[in-house]
Write an enzyme that holds these catalytic residues in place. Sequence first.
Site, PDB file in Angstrom:
ATOM      1  N   ASN A 256      -2.106  13.224  -6.391  1.00  0.00           N
ATOM      2  CA  ASN A 256      -3.492  12.922  -6.306  1.00  0.00           C
ATOM      3  C   ASN A 256      -4.217  14.618  -6.389  1.00  0.00           C
ATOM      4  OD1 ASN A 256      -4.218  10.535  -8.075  1.00  0.00           O
ATOM      5  ND2 ASN A 256      -5.290   9.796  -6.375  1.00  0.00           N
TER       6      ASN A 256
ATOM      7  N   ASP B 105       0.899  -1.199  -0.008  1.00  0.00           N
ATOM      8  CA  ASP B 105      -0.359   0.450  -0.495  1.00  0.00           C
ATOM      9  C   ASP B 105       0.848   1.174  -0.316  1.00  0.00           C
ATOM     10  OD1 ASP B 105      -1.885   1.592   0.034  1.00  0.00           O
ATOM     11  OD2 ASP B 105      -2.793   1.502   2.588  1.00  0.00           O
TER      12      ASP B 105
ATOM     13  N   HIS C 158      -5.588  13.191 -10.976  1.00  0.00           N
ATOM     14  CA  HIS C 158      -5.635  12.355 -10.915  1.00  0.00           C
ATOM     15  C   HIS C 158      -4.636  12.014 -12.627  1.00  0.00           C
ATOM     16  CE1 HIS C 158      -8.510  10.976  -9.112  1.00  0.00           C
ATOM     17  NE2 HIS C 158      -9.434  11.996  -8.531  1.00  0.00           N
TER      18      HIS C 158
ATOM     19  N   ASP D 229      -4.546   2.660  -4.975  1.00  0.00           N
ATOM     20  CA  ASP D 229      -3.196   2.750  -4.660  1.00  0.00           C
ATOM     21  C   ASP D 229      -2.427   1.457  -3.635  1.00  0.00           C
ATOM     22  OD1 ASP D 229      -4.091   3.075  -2.430  1.00  0.00           O
ATOM     23  OD2 ASP D 229      -3.097   4.368  -1.925  1.00  0.00           O
TER      24      ASP D 229
ATOM     25  N   ASP E  39      -2.012   8.678 -11.792  1.00  0.00           N
ATOM     26  CA  ASP E  39      -1.680   7.864 -12.914  1.00  0.00           C
ATOM     27  C   ASP E  39      -0.699   7.581 -13.435  1.00  0.00           C
ATOM     28  OD1 ASP E  39      -4.978   7.539 -12.601  1.00  0.00           O
ATOM     29  OD2 ASP E  39      -5.319   8.438 -14.515  1.00  0.00           O
TER      30      ASP E  39
END
Length: 629
Positions: free
Chosen positions: A494, A486, A499, A529, A503
């Site tokens: 973000n 994680d 975004h 994530d 990405d």
Amino acid sequence: MTASVLLPALELGTDALKICLQISVAVTAVTLFVSALFIRKIIDDRRQIAESEQRFRRAMEDSAIGVAIVGLDGRIVQANPAFADMLGYTRAEIEALTFFQITHPDDLQIGRETMTSLKEGKIHSFHFEKRYLRKDGTPVWAQLAGSVIREEETGRPLYLVSQIEDIDARKQAEARIAEAEDRWNFALTSAGQGIWSLDMRRGGTTYSETWVKMLGYADGELDGDPDRWLTMIHPDDQERVAEADRAHLAGETPFFEAEFRMRHKDGRWVWILDRGKAIERDGGGRLIRAIGSLTDITERKEAEARLMVSAAMLADEKERLRVTLQSIGDAVICTDAANRITFMNPVAEKLTGVEVGEALGKQLGHVYWAVDEESGQKIALSRPSTSERPHCDQNTRAVLVRRDDTRCSIRQVVSPIMNDRHEFCGLVIVFQDFSDARALQRQLAYAAAHDALTGLANRSSFIRIMEDLVDQCRLNGGEHQFMFVDLDHFKAVNDTGGHAAGDALLKRVADALRNVLGPEDIVARLGGDEFAVVLKSGAAAHGPIAARSIIDAIGNLDFSWDGRPHSIGASIGLAPIRAGCGEVDEIIARADAACYAAKAAGRGCVSAAPDEDEISKVGVPPPPLAAAS
């Protein structure tokens, strides 16, 4: 002498005595003369009898046919050499037998009946055929002719005189002729053939029984008029048949042959095949004798008519099939039983790169070569076995290899061609260009198993992989390490960069994971994530080391967005995959809990999930293993 005794007693005179003496002398002279004549007659008769006996004996001894004298009891009184030789006996042997002993059992009755009729005076001579038995037991046919010898005064029968002629060769020849005639007549009858014979000397034409029955008439009903058969021919056929008949009679053709219809007695038409030939002509060339045969070919003609209709329908169907095969979008190749190409449509020419003119008659392998897409092995196109039920063989993983080594993904269907006797006659191969569809299939299969953003395995495919690994560990043992990864501080990227920045960063993280891990290890994006890793190689102790390498690689990423640098980290939870570790969701849950413990311990570290036994005893997970540098 009588006078010399009687005259003294009668006391006659001298004149009377002289007269008596003269009478006596005359009587004596006459008596002596008559006696001499009688004796001479006897001598002549005896000589004639002796000569007759000698002639009979010589005729009997020298006769080329058998002669036998038989008593009324059947005993052979006398037999000549010819008769004895005919049956293989000596004269002494055969004269010791009765005619019952040398007669074939099946013919004894005719001899007994003849003997009875002779004794009763019903007949005086006989003439018949019967079989004798030779000394070796083989039968021989003979013809008997003879008569009974009777006593002159009483007419009582004394014996029989028989002449026996050997007719065995004739009988065998007759039997062979009869057998040949039976075969010939049977063959003609079975073939529906009749015979006609024209003989102008005897008044016209005669027809065999089969011939007249063919047209429903009685035997002999059509005999006579040599031109009558022409009047029975169908009007549409008369001119053609008459011309063929005229041509042969004129010597223009070696024989007469024609097929035509003749009217049956009941009015229907019968198809006839007539063949004939003139066998005798007179000095002027006019026909004297001819012979021929007629065959009922009605069934053949009806079959030909049906066949013509079927052929026309088949030609239409074949043309429709040809147009269809030329027009469809699929490629079609047909072969015979020897695997030689018999048909190719234009689409097959285009896909194989071989023109039909070059392909016809060639072995299939010279034009069509298909291999399996995955294994690269040639796909065999074989005929079905005799015990196997014919079926279509479909293959959606075939690749057509052309003669120029270019390749084309195809989908093929191979069907055997079987005739009505279930014999293999060839193959029909239907195939189509499947390159685009195959590419789309691969894209869809890839998309179904991979994350669209990072190219890593997605959650669903990763779960299937995990399930297989768990089953393998249960069956075969072994151990693998599962990591729940994680990202730390990802939300800030973000929030500040949007975004698009997130990405782009996720793609960098995916590349970093691939670079750190080995080729056998499995990496997946579970969502957002969160990532998952399965370490398939190395011992259990290698898990924490690999996890720290991942944390270091992610922490060292140099990522900037719109000129602003961003720094992230990672927390990892470890759980073993081995026998007894539970189901997949349990393993993930334990690794997720360990990852949560790592985050609680300050992030950027690795936490190992406790064994099942420890969890049951303590009830809480152990502390994190270490912090990232």
